[in-house]
Design an enzyme around this catalytic site. Structure first.
Site, PDB file in Angstrom:
ATOM      1  N   SER A   1       0.834  -1.201   0.000  1.00 60.17           N
ATOM      2  CA  SER A   1       0.000   0.000   0.000  1.00 60.17           C
ATOM      3  C   SER A   1       0.878   1.264   0.000  1.00 60.17           C
ATOM      4  O   SER A   1       1.765   1.390  -0.847  1.00 60.17           O
ATOM      5  CB  SER A   1      -0.940  -0.061   1.212  1.00 60.17           C
TER       6      SER A   1
ATOM      7  N   ASP B   1      -9.054  -5.999  -4.763  1.00 59.15           N
ATOM      8  CA  ASP B   1      -8.639  -4.690  -4.235  1.00 59.15           C
ATOM      9  C   ASP B   1      -9.358  -3.577  -5.003  1.00 59.15           C
ATOM     10  O   ASP B   1      -9.175  -3.416  -6.213  1.00 59.15           O
ATOM     11  CB  ASP B   1      -7.106  -4.542  -4.384  1.00 59.15           C
TER      12      ASP B   1
ATOM     13  N   HIS C   1      -8.382  -4.885  -0.385  1.00 63.11           N
ATOM     14  CA  HIS C   1      -7.046  -4.293  -0.250  1.00 63.11           C
ATOM     15  C   HIS C   1      -6.274  -4.841   0.967  1.00 63.11           C
ATOM     16  O   HIS C   1      -5.100  -5.173   0.880  1.00 63.11           O
ATOM     17  CB  HIS C   1      -7.200  -2.774  -0.142  1.00 63.11           C
TER      18      HIS C   1
END
Ligand SMILES: CC(=O)SCCNC(=O)CCNC(=O)[C@H](O)C(C)(C)COP(=O)(O)OP(=O)(O)OC[C@H]1O[C@@H](n2cnc3c(N)ncnc32)[C@H](O)[C@@H]1OP(=O)(O)O
Ligand SMILES: N[C@@H](CCO)C(=O)O
Length: 340
Positions: A135, A288, A317
């Site tokens: 991320s 995601d 995610h």
């Protein structure tokens, strides 16, 4: 494991042109450097993570895990701007002697990478075997890989991208609007915007998860017209985050995420990716909705030595923090195929 704070007394010139006169980074190390210093694994955490990688990635880091400190020297530093021991808006501005609060400069992911590079130099590390991040951590890892060039052998980017999409900026903006709507926002107090941060996290959770996981974990077993499980779940997650994080850091870090673009002032995203020297493993997640898998594929398609692998999960995610078995399998095959 040891946890320390690196104090950098040299100023850090930021991409915005502003300057941090000095800064701290809280970091952990595990294991020992080999005499050749060729066993460094550097883990970069996501938006609200910290340097205690063994806690939040316990399925990947630890004795008998893929990244085993008996083999590797594992470093994880808290992001610049984050509230887990590194310089952040509540830190003292050495110029004024008072906390920065709203005067904290805008950070970019490449500033966060540059700060890590100062720590690398401080630790006497010439080259890194692997940098890995998910991320926001993946965004900073990509920036750092670009800066490091031949000094890093493998770059592993999980659920991330080379340039933040309007969709993700939109989610971050909605979260900052929630923080702004808290009447304490703007005041110089450590808990400014705390109630707003609760709402921000509830909004964020909708982007970190997928409909399927909510269906599986928050469906009602009886007919209900109010007081739904998912409502208490989102409120609970909001309070939990607001009790361990601060709204000013959240603001700064989401802004850094928004402006992330590996290609800015480098001839565009594809060109910048084509200049990365290390092997790159980009891992996408089929569900995601925040950093979608096409963004991960874009990375592997444009770096010279790219591999794409996919996690299949109902989580969305946040699968990068949960699906350790799949990540282990992907890592194992990547190293077998790509390293001597
Ligand atoms: C210092 C630090 O903590 S640094 C943290 C580092 N963390 C990170 O980098 C990532 C942050 N963590 C996360 O995002 C998550 O914890 C994950 C993704 C790792 C794991 O998520 P999960 O374990 O699936 O948590 P999930 O979303 O199901 O939520 C579980 C929590 O919600 C609670 N909960 C579940 N359903 C409900 C409901 N209907 N109503 C109220 N509460 C609920 C559970 O009781 C549990 O509470 P707990 O966390 O106090 O034990
Ligand atoms: N669960 C992640 C979401 C952002 O990747 C975090 O809180 O850091």
């Amino acid at each position: 494991m040891s946890q320390e704070t690196f104090h950098c007394q040299e100023e850090l010139k930021l991409e915005s042109g502003e300057v941090l006169p000095e800064f701290d980074l809280c970091y952990t190390t595990q294991g020992h450097l080999t005499p050749k210093k060729d066993n460094v694994i550097w883990v970069l955490h996501a938006l609200t993570g910290d340097s205690n990688v063994q806690e939040w990635w316990s399925g990947l880091v630890g004795e008998d895990k893929f990244f085993d400190p008996t083999k590797y020297f594992i470093v994880c530093a808290n992001n610049l701007g984050s509230c887990y021991g590194s310089t952040q808006p509540l830190s003292t501005n050495p110029v004024t002697g008072k906390a920065y609060y709203y005067d904290f400069p805008n950070l970019a992911t490449r500033d966060m990478a540059a700060a890590f590079d100062r720590l690398r130099e401080h630790l006497g590390i010439e080259s890194i075997d692997t940098i890995i991040g998910g991320s926001l951590g993946g965004q900073v890892a990509l920036e750092w890989s670009y800066i490091l060039q031949e000094k890093v052998k493998n770059t592993i980017i999980v659920a991330s991208n080379a340039k933040t999409s309007p969709w993700t900026i939109g989610f971050n903006e909605a979260q900052r609007m929630a923080i702004e709507s808290d009447c304490t926002w703007g005041e110089k107090r450590p808990d400014a915007g705390k109630k707003g941060l609760e709402t921000a996290r509830a909004i964020g959770m909708l982007s970190y998860r997928h409909q399927e996981i909510f269906q599986a974990s928050q469906s009602e077993s009886e007919e209900k017209t109010d007081h739904f499980k998912v409502s208490s779940y989102l409120r609970y997650q909001g309070v939990k985050l607001a009790n361990r994080f601060n709204a000013l850091s959240y603001w700064v870090l989401t802004k850094a995420m928004d402006s992330h673009d590996l290609g800015r002032a480098r001839g565009g995203t594809a060109k910048a990716l084509s200049e990365i020297k290390s092997k790159v493993l980009s891992i996408g997640i089929n569900t995601d909705m925040l950093f979608n898998k096409e963004e991960s594929q874009f990375i592997s398609q444009h770096v010279p030595k790219g591999t794409y692998r996919e996690i299949s999960s109902i989580y969305g995610h946040d699968a990068f923090l949960v699906e350790n078995e799949q990540i282990n399998y992907i890592l194992k095959s990547f190293y077998l195929e790509n390293n001597d």
